[in-house]
Motif scaffolding. Sequence first.
Motif, short mmCIF file in Angstrom:
data_model
loop_
_atom_site.label_atom_id
_atom_site.label_comp_id
_atom_site.label_asym_id
_atom_site.label_seq_id
_atom_site.Cartn_x
_atom_site.Cartn_y
_atom_site.Cartn_z
N VAL A 160 0.82 -1.21 0.00
CA VAL A 160 0.00 0.00 0.00
C VAL A 160 0.86 1.26 0.00
CG1 VAL A 160 -2.04 -1.05 1.05
CG2 VAL A 160 -0.24 -0.14 2.53
N LYS A 161 2.07 1.18 -0.54
CA LYS A 161 2.96 2.35 -0.52
C LYS A 161 2.31 3.56 -1.18
CE LYS A 161 7.60 0.39 -0.17
NZ LYS A 161 8.93 0.28 -0.83
N THR A 162 1.75 3.38 -2.37
CA THR A 162 1.13 4.50 -3.07
C THR A 162 -0.04 5.06 -2.29
OG1 THR A 162 1.82 3.61 -5.21
CG2 THR A 162 0.03 5.21 -5.22
N LEU A 163 -0.80 4.18 -1.66
CA LEU A 163 -1.97 4.62 -0.92
C LEU A 163 -1.61 5.51 0.26
CD1 LEU A 163 -5.06 4.27 -1.02
CD2 LEU A 163 -4.81 2.31 0.52
N THR A 164 -0.40 5.36 0.81
CA THR A 164 -0.01 6.19 1.95
C THR A 164 0.05 7.67 1.58
OG1 THR A 164 2.37 5.97 1.52
CG2 THR A 164 1.34 4.33 2.96
N GLY A 165 0.24 7.97 0.30
CA GLY A 165 0.27 9.36 -0.14
C GLY A 165 -1.00 9.80 -0.83
N ASP A 166 -2.04 9.01 -0.70
CA ASP A 166 -3.31 9.25 -1.37
C ASP A 166 -4.30 9.87 -0.39
OD1 ASP A 166 -6.10 8.41 -2.34
OD2 ASP A 166 -4.88 7.72 -4.02
N ALA A 167 -5.25 10.61 -0.91
CA ALA A 167 -6.29 11.22 -0.05
C ALA A 167 -7.12 10.16 0.65
CB ALA A 167 -7.19 12.12 -0.89
N ARG A 168 -7.11 8.92 0.13
CA ARG A 168 -7.91 7.85 0.73
C ARG A 168 -7.24 7.18 1.92
NH1 ARG A 168 -9.05 4.99 -5.04
NH2 ARG A 168 -6.83 5.49 -5.17
N TRP A 169 -6.02 7.59 2.24
CA TRP A 169 -5.30 6.97 3.35
C TRP A 169 -6.05 7.15 4.66
CZ3 TRP A 169 -2.12 3.24 3.96
CH2 TRP A 169 -1.30 3.13 5.10
N ALA A 170 -6.58 8.33 4.89
CA ALA A 170 -7.34 8.58 6.12
C ALA A 170 -8.61 7.74 6.15
CB ALA A 170 -7.69 10.07 6.24
N ALA A 171 -9.25 7.58 5.00
CA ALA A 171 -10.46 6.76 4.93
C ALA A 171 -10.13 5.30 5.24
CB ALA A 171 -11.10 6.87 3.55
N LEU A 172 -8.98 4.83 4.77
CA LEU A 172 -8.56 3.48 5.10
C LEU A 172 -8.34 3.33 6.60
CD1 LEU A 172 -7.64 0.63 4.38
CD2 LEU A 172 -5.37 1.55 3.92
N GLY A 173 -7.73 4.33 7.21
CA GLY A 173 -7.53 4.29 8.66
C GLY A 173 -8.84 4.18 9.41
N ALA A 174 -9.83 4.95 9.00
CA ALA A 174 -11.14 4.90 9.65
C ALA A 174 -11.80 3.54 9.43
CB ALA A 174 -12.03 6.01 9.11
#
Length: 258
Positions: A160-174
Amino acid sequence: MNPDIVATALAAAREAAAAAAEVIRHYWRRGVEVELKSDATPVTIADREAEQAIRRVLQAALPQASIYGEEFGLDGERGGLLWLVDPLDGTKSFVRRTPFFSTQIALMDGDELVLGVSSAPVYGETMWASAGDGAWLDGERVRVADTAQMAQASISTGNVKTLTGDARWAALGALIRDSNRIRGYGDFCHYHLLARGSLDLVIESDVNILDVAALAVIVREAGGVFTDLDGAPPTLDTRSVLAGTAAIHAQALQRLRR
């Protein structure tokens, strides 16, 4: 697609995976030297010889089909019948003496993935599926779980390296906070677990279609949903994965789209 051709192709894919397994087990026991490709990813003689073994079987069984392989590229045209082959997906695991690597073989008919074989020779599992005929683990039919609520869901992440810099990263955390459990099985393993009902959602943001084409067929035929992170079905250009039970996939996709 003609059912007889599908049956012939599936038998060939399973035979090819078994041939690759012999090569991989040989080099697993003796060890290999590692080279770096132009993209800085590792490759070994096991990768190359396994793909050669696969190609020999597939070409003999279905000569009208093209082959697109991880190590030797495209042989033929992209349209029509196209084999997608990753002879040793998880080379980094292989060279680190970790058994989370596999052989991935899928067949596309035009834009449709029609069958897939996922063989993990050292881990000790082989899964396969073809369109309309269900998903199978070593001869036993498997299905995804019936999990419908995120609070009961088990989630696994891969790369998920790319996802860490994506706006969806916070959504994944939630989403993770609202789930029951989070793990990172990675590679073939979490897709096998999903298809057999032991996981409910898999998320990856950095994949190649050769890594996941066979697994997409397996998850789909096990009753799951397999798309990219935007909800699109897998294509030759797919670079991310959101796969899960129907209910959990729908909830995750909605949350990641916000």
